[in-house]
Design an enzyme around this catalytic site. Structure first.
Site, short mmCIF file in Angstrom:
data_model
loop_
_atom_site.label_atom_id
_atom_site.label_comp_id
_atom_site.label_asym_id
_atom_site.label_seq_id
_atom_site.Cartn_x
_atom_site.Cartn_y
_atom_site.Cartn_z
N ILE A 92 0.88 -1.24 -0.04
CA ILE A 92 -0.11 -0.08 -0.11
C ILE A 92 0.99 1.21 -0.04
CG2 ILE A 92 -0.12 -0.03 2.49
CD1 ILE A 92 -2.84 1.10 2.61
N SER A 93 0.73 2.31 -0.95
CA SER A 93 1.62 3.45 -1.01
C SER A 93 1.55 4.34 0.33
CB SER A 93 1.07 4.09 -2.36
OG SER A 93 1.33 3.36 -3.46
#
Length: 237
Positions: A92-93
Site C-alpha cells: 500500500i503506497s
C-alpha cells in the site's frame, strides 16, 4: 510544456465534508487506539506540511480509515509516512503518494475513473470519495477479493473491482475521465491511452530501476506529458 498547459493539471480547491462510513462488524477493529487522531496527524504532518493543497483530497484522506486496508500485523504502522506490505509481494503506497497522485488527477464529482492496481483498495476508496464511479483492476485474485470485501464492508457502492490484466484496462466502461496506475510499466500501455477521453488525465509511474511519476493529458493531437517526481512502485505485470 507551457505554463498554461501545466496549470491545467493543478486542482481546483473545493471544500467538501468528510464522508461518514458504515463500517461492518467484521471490519471493526476492537482497540483503544485513537485512529482518528492518527489520521489527523497523518494529514497535518505528511500532507499539509508538503504540497497537498486540494481541500477535497485532504477531506478524503481524513475520512478514509486507512488502517482497515492494512493487514492486522501492520495496523499499528497504518498512518506512518511509508508504504507497507499487504501480501503477495505488493504494498500500500505511503499516504503522501496517494494524496499526490489523487491531487494530480483533479477529480470532479461526476468523473468516471479507472484504476489499475487495486492492491488493498485504499486508493480506490479515496477515489470513490471524490468521483462518481471507480472501476479498479487487480491482477492478484486474493488481493482483488480482499479489496472487494473491504470496500463493500465500508459501504462503498460506486466502486467495482475486477480481477484481470491491467494492461488491457476495462474497456466495457470506457471512455474514462481519469486513469490512475499504481504499478510501473516500462511505457504507457496503448489500451489505457485508447480508453482515456480526449481532455482526460492519466497519472502513471514509468520505468524499471529508475521511475518517474508522470501526469498525462490526452489531446486531439496526442498526449501532453508532465514529469513530476521520482517514485518507486512495484513493476506492472
Amino acid at each position: 510544456m507551457t505554463m498554461t498547459a501545466i496549470s491545467a493539471f493543478l486542482p481546483t480547491l473545493v471544500v467538501v465534508p468528510a464522508l461518514a462510513f458504515a463500517v461492518s462488524v467484521a471490519l471493526a477493529q476492537p482497540s483503544t487506539r485513537d485512529w482518528d487522531a492518527d489520521r489527523r496527524g497523518m494529514v497535518e504532518e505528511q500532507l499539509g506540511s508538503r504540497d497537498i493543497r486540494s481541500e477535497r483530497v485532504i477531506s478524503a484522506m481524513l475520512g478514509v480509515p486507512r488502517h482497515l486496508f492494512v493487514p492486522e500485523d501492520q495496523r499499528a504502522k497504518s498512518y506512518q509516512d511509508s508504504p507497507l506490505p499487504i501480501g503477495h509481494q505488493q504494498t500500500i503506497s505511503q499516504p503522501y503518494i496517494v494524496a499526490f497522485m489523487t491531487q494530480a488527477l483533479d477529480l470532479d464529482p461526476d468523473h468516471r475513473v479507472l484504476e489499475i492496481g487495486t492492491g488493498s483498495g485504499y486508493q480506490a476508496a479515496v477515489l470513490g470519495t471524490l468521483a462518481k464511479e471507480v472501476y479498479t483492476v487487480e491482477i492478484v485474485p486474493p488481493l482483488a477479493e480482499r479489496a472487494r470485501s473491504t470496500l463493500a464492508g465500508l459501504g462503498y457502492r460506486n466502486i467495482e473491482v475486477r480481477t484481470g490484466n491491467g494492461y488491457l484496462g476495462w474497456p466495457e466502461h470506457a471512455p474514462y475521465d481519469r486513469i490512475i496506475v499504481t504499478a510501473a510499466p516500462d511505457e504507457v500501455p496503448t489500451a489505457l491511452v485508447e480508453q482515456l477521453k480526449v481532455g482526460g488525465v492519466m497519472v502513471i509511474p514509468i520505468g524499471t530501476q529508475t521511475q518517474e511519476l508522470r501526469v498525462l493529458r490526452r489531446t486531439v493531437s496526442g498526449m501532453e506529458t508532465l514529469d513530476t517526481l521520482p517514485v518507486r512502485f512495484v513493476p506492472m505485470t
